[in-house]
Design a protein around this motif. Structure first.
Motif, PDB file in Angstrom:
ATOM      1  N   LEU A  79       2.420 -13.049  -1.353  1.00 22.88           N
ATOM      2  CA  LEU A  79       1.470 -12.612  -2.441  1.00 22.88           C
ATOM      3  C   LEU A  79       1.177 -13.729  -3.340  1.00 22.88           C
ATOM      4  O   LEU A  79       0.330 -13.638  -4.188  1.00 22.88           O
ATOM      5  N   GLY A  80       2.110 -14.845  -3.253  1.00 22.49           N
ATOM      6  CA  GLY A  80       2.108 -15.854  -4.049  1.00 22.49           C
ATOM      7  C   GLY A  80       2.545 -15.777  -5.401  1.00 22.49           C
ATOM      8  O   GLY A  80       1.867 -16.403  -6.138  1.00 22.49           O
ATOM      9  N   THR A  81       3.587 -14.887  -5.426  1.00 19.78           N
ATOM     10  CA  THR A  81       3.990 -14.477  -6.732  1.00 19.78           C
ATOM     11  C   THR A  81       4.807 -15.873  -7.518  1.00 19.78           C
ATOM     12  O   THR A  81       5.448 -16.282  -6.651  1.00 19.78           O
ATOM     13  N   THR A  82       4.593 -15.994  -8.697  1.00 16.75           N
ATOM     14  CA  THR A  82       5.445 -17.112  -9.445  1.00 16.75           C
ATOM     15  C   THR A  82       5.961 -16.524 -10.948  1.00 16.75           C
ATOM     16  O   THR A  82       5.667 -15.257 -10.829  1.00 16.75           O
ATOM     17  N   LYS A  83       6.559 -17.203 -11.654  1.00 13.73           N
ATOM     18  CA  LYS A  83       6.873 -16.813 -12.741  1.00 13.73           C
ATOM     19  C   LYS A  83       5.853 -16.128 -13.839  1.00 13.73           C
ATOM     20  O   LYS A  83       5.860 -15.670 -14.875  1.00 13.73           O
ATOM     21  N   ASP A  84       4.511 -16.772 -13.489  1.00 14.26           N
ATOM     22  CA  ASP A  84       3.478 -16.433 -14.327  1.00 14.26           C
ATOM     23  C   ASP A  84       2.930 -14.883 -13.803  1.00 14.26           C
ATOM     24  O   ASP A  84       1.826 -14.432 -14.140  1.00 14.26           O
ATOM     25  N   GLY A  85       3.414 -14.380 -12.723  1.00 14.79           N
ATOM     26  CA  GLY A  85       3.168 -13.086 -12.192  1.00 14.79           C
ATOM     27  C   GLY A  85       2.503 -13.128 -10.761  1.00 14.79           C
ATOM     28  O   GLY A  85       2.487 -14.146  -9.897  1.00 14.79           O
ATOM     29  N   THR A  86       1.461 -12.158 -10.444  1.00 11.46           N
ATOM     30  CA  THR A  86       1.146 -11.772  -9.224  1.00 11.46           C
ATOM     31  C   THR A  86      -0.611 -11.612  -9.350  1.00 11.46           C
ATOM     32  O   THR A  86      -0.874 -10.846 -10.301  1.00 11.46           O
ATOM     33  N   ASP A  87      -1.160 -12.171  -8.637  1.00 17.55           N
ATOM     34  CA  ASP A  87      -2.786 -11.821  -8.047  1.00 17.55           C
ATOM     35  C   ASP A  87      -3.061 -10.655  -7.593  1.00 17.55           C
ATOM     36  O   ASP A  87      -2.515 -10.350  -6.496  1.00 17.55           O
ATOM     37  N   GLY A  88      -3.417  -9.579  -8.303  1.00 20.00           N
ATOM     38  CA  GLY A  88      -3.616  -8.379  -7.747  1.00 20.00           C
ATOM     39  C   GLY A  88      -4.560  -8.276  -6.621  1.00 20.00           C
ATOM     40  O   GLY A  88      -4.295  -7.406  -5.695  1.00 20.00           O
ATOM     41  N   THR A  89      -5.684  -9.218  -6.399  1.00 20.78           N
ATOM     42  CA  THR A  89      -6.513  -9.265  -5.114  1.00 20.78           C
ATOM     43  C   THR A  89      -5.447  -9.493  -4.078  1.00 20.78           C
ATOM     44  O   THR A  89      -5.913  -9.000  -2.965  1.00 20.78           O
ATOM     45  N   GLN A  90      -4.497 -10.393  -4.292  1.00 20.42           N
ATOM     46  CA  GLN A  90      -3.617 -10.480  -3.116  1.00 20.42           C
ATOM     47  C   GLN A  90      -2.793  -9.301  -2.683  1.00 20.42           C
ATOM     48  O   GLN A  90      -2.301  -9.264  -1.598  1.00 20.42           O
ATOM     49  N   ILE A  91      -2.447  -8.428  -3.571  1.00 20.36           N
ATOM     50  CA  ILE A  91      -1.645  -7.156  -3.387  1.00 20.36           C
ATOM     51  C   ILE A  91      -2.706  -6.401  -2.394  1.00 20.36           C
ATOM     52  O   ILE A  91      -2.070  -5.736  -1.394  1.00 20.36           O
ATOM     53  N   VAL A  92      -4.012  -6.141  -2.724  1.00 22.52           N
ATOM     54  CA  VAL A  92      -4.806  -5.301  -1.877  1.00 22.52           C
ATOM     55  C   VAL A  92      -5.077  -6.016  -0.547  1.00 22.52           C
ATOM     56  O   VAL A  92      -4.794  -5.041   0.429  1.00 22.52           O
ATOM     57  N   LYS A  93      -5.122  -7.104  -0.322  1.00 25.51           N
ATOM     58  CA  LYS A  93      -5.275  -7.994   0.781  1.00 25.51           C
ATOM     59  C   LYS A  93      -3.862  -7.521   1.883  1.00 25.51           C
ATOM     60  O   LYS A  93      -4.107  -7.056   2.791  1.00 25.51           O
ATOM     61  N   TYR A  94      -2.854  -7.720   1.118  1.00 30.53           N
ATOM     62  CA  TYR A  94      -1.482  -7.748   1.785  1.00 30.53           C
ATOM     63  C   TYR A  94      -1.367  -6.200   2.409  1.00 30.53           C
ATOM     64  O   TYR A  94      -0.711  -5.717   3.401  1.00 30.53           O
ATOM     65  N   LEU A  95      -1.588  -5.052   1.297  1.00 28.06           N
ATOM     66  CA  LEU A  95      -1.466  -3.698   1.614  1.00 28.06           C
ATOM     67  C   LEU A  95      -2.334  -3.413   2.991  1.00 28.06           C
ATOM     68  O   LEU A  95      -1.856  -2.548   3.717  1.00 28.06           O
ATOM     69  N   ASN A  96      -3.635  -3.890   2.792  1.00 28.27           N
ATOM     70  CA  ASN A  96      -4.444  -3.532   3.920  1.00 28.27           C
ATOM     71  C   ASN A  96      -4.401  -4.191   5.136  1.00 28.27           C
ATOM     72  O   ASN A  96      -4.501  -3.740   6.305  1.00 28.27           O
ATOM     73  N   MET A  97      -3.354  -5.124   5.055  1.00 21.53           N
ATOM     74  CA  MET A  97      -3.046  -5.916   6.457  1.00 21.53           C
ATOM     75  C   MET A  97      -1.667  -5.126   7.084  1.00 21.53           C
ATOM     76  O   MET A  97      -1.593  -4.983   8.237  1.00 21.53           O
ATOM     77  N   LYS A  98      -0.831  -4.718   6.187  1.00 24.22           N
ATOM     78  CA  LYS A  98       0.420  -4.095   6.521  1.00 24.22           C
ATOM     79  C   LYS A  98       0.358  -2.553   7.019  1.00 24.22           C
ATOM     80  O   LYS A  98       1.109  -2.232   7.425  1.00 24.22           O
ATOM     81  N   GLN A  99      -0.807  -2.012   6.803  1.00 19.92           N
ATOM     82  CA  GLN A  99      -0.752  -0.408   7.166  1.00 19.92           C
ATOM     83  C   GLN A  99      -2.345  -0.039   7.479  1.00 19.92           C
ATOM     84  O   GLN A  99      -3.214  -0.559   7.061  1.00 19.92           O
ATOM     85  N   LYS A 100      -2.280   0.952   8.183  1.00 15.11           N
ATOM     86  CA  LYS A 100      -3.637   1.515   8.920  1.00 15.11           C
ATOM     87  C   LYS A 100      -3.909   2.966   8.171  1.00 15.11           C
ATOM     88  O   LYS A 100      -4.972   3.721   8.741  1.00 15.11           O
ATOM     89  N   LYS A 101      -3.297   3.464   7.119  1.00 15.90           N
ATOM     90  CA  LYS A 101      -3.630   4.732   6.955  1.00 15.90           C
ATOM     91  C   LYS A 101      -4.827   4.689   5.839  1.00 15.90           C
ATOM     92  O   LYS A 101      -5.815   5.703   5.814  1.00 15.90           O
ATOM     93  N   VAL A 102      -5.065   3.910   4.950  1.00 18.12           N
ATOM     94  CA  VAL A 102      -5.924   3.857   3.932  1.00 18.12           C
ATOM     95  C   VAL A 102      -6.553   2.347   3.637  1.00 18.12           C
ATOM     96  O   VAL A 102      -6.091   1.635   4.043  1.00 18.12           O
ATOM     97  N   ASN A 103      -7.545   2.333   3.030  1.00 20.13           N
ATOM     98  CA  ASN A 103      -8.335   1.024   2.630  1.00 20.13           C
ATOM     99  C   ASN A 103      -8.177   0.752   1.024  1.00 20.13           C
ATOM    100  O   ASN A 103      -8.659   1.610   0.279  1.00 20.13           O
ATOM    101  N   TYR A 104      -7.037   0.433   0.758  1.00 21.86           N
ATOM    102  CA  TYR A 104      -6.980  -0.050  -0.831  1.00 21.86           C
ATOM    103  C   TYR A 104      -7.989  -1.070  -1.350  1.00 21.86           C
ATOM    104  O   TYR A 104      -8.679  -1.943  -0.741  1.00 21.86           O
ATOM    105  N   MET A 105      -8.504  -0.647  -2.509  1.00 15.74           N
ATOM    106  CA  MET A 105      -9.647  -1.348  -3.040  1.00 15.74           C
ATOM    107  C   MET A 105      -9.404  -1.515  -4.708  1.00 15.74           C
ATOM    108  O   MET A 105      -8.727  -0.858  -5.215  1.00 15.74           O
TER     109      MET A 105
END
Length: 281
Positions: free
Chosen positions: A155-181
């Protein structure tokens, strides 16, 4: 009397340096870090559905690559967004509206209570709420347990936090049940529809990005300027929502479930208070 030589270039440089220093804003590092890049802020009601509609257009182009479950999820979300967009236009044309409207849709839906059997994950430090929430989401959807460190790296997480758009991309890459948006609406009726869809129809926990403060008259258990967590259930009528929060066990001990309830109004206000207004559904 000695003449004083003035170096004009150095004088101009000094003035510029003073001006720049006067306009530098300090960076505030907080526990459960907030990150305000990687997501558009709300400007008007017209921005409510812009990100969702853009993501749906991209997904429709890749429809052949989606699983049957993802196609059904996409169709259901398209229906919700189209209905709400039409309702918003009618409401705006009739009497106008603002971002602070509590209800732009006047019809009241009675939602039966629902809860997901979701396990909480203990985030390992103050800025891993993004990876920890992603981990507990994937664990529910796939039954697999991923390492927070590996997720944080992806996700590219640092001490400044996480970019939420990367969470969506990662979730959609790792599973085929739903489309997170990403949703940026803070309208109560629309929030309820999205929560109901995820919990009841899609069987997938939504993620919210919040800013909240503990007060005597609210249900928050700690204060944060920016935090990711899951919604894992709701009461009848979605008057209250159950949260599965990875920061609870870190703050209060491993014997805690990570689950607690807040009102839908408290959830909505926490979404409004965070500059991104993000819900991932």
């Amino acid at each position: 009397m000695k003449k004083i030589k003035i170096n004009v270039k150095k004088l101009v440089f000094c003035f510029l340096a003073i001006f720049c220093l006067a306009n530098v804003h300090p960076i505030n590092y907080v526990s459960a870090q907030e990150e305000t890049s990687g997501g558009a802020k709300l400007k008007s009601e017209n921005d409510f559905f812009e990100r969702e509609e853009n993501m749906i257009r991209k997904l429709k182009k890749k429809k052949s690559q989606l699983s049957q479950s993802q196609k059904k999820d996409l169709e259901a979300k398209m229906k919700i967004i189209n209905e709400e967009n039409n309702s918003l236009k009618v409401e705006r044309n009739a009497c106008g509206s603002s971002l602070e409207d509590d209800e732009l849709v006047s019809t009241e839906t009675i939602y039966p209570a629902r809860k997901l059997n979701m396990k909480s994950c203990k985030q390992i430090n103050g800025y891993y709420c993004g990876p920890a929430t992603t981990k507990q989401t994937l664990q529910y959807l796939t039954g697999k347990s991923y390492k927070q460190g590996d997720i944080a790296k992806a996700l590219g997480t640092t001490k400044d936090g996480t970019d939420g758009t990367q969470i969506v991309k990662y979730l959609n890459m790792k599973q085929k049940k739903v489309n997170y948006m990403i949703s940026t609406t803070t309208n109560t009726a629309e929030l309820k529809k999205r929560i109901c869809h995820d919990i009841t129809i899609a069987d997938a926990p939504p993620i919210v990005r919040l800013k909240f403060v503990v007060k005597e008259d609210n249900n928050w258990l700690f204060s944060t300027k920016g935090h990711f967590l899951n919604i894992s259930g709701y009461s009848r009528g979605i008057k209250k929502v159950q949260l599965t929060d990875p920061n609870i066990r870190r703050l209060f001990g491993n014997d805690k479930t990570g689950k607690y309830n807040v009102t839908i109004k408290e959830l909505r206000q926490a979404l409004i208070d965070h500059p991104n207004h993000h819900m991932y559904w």
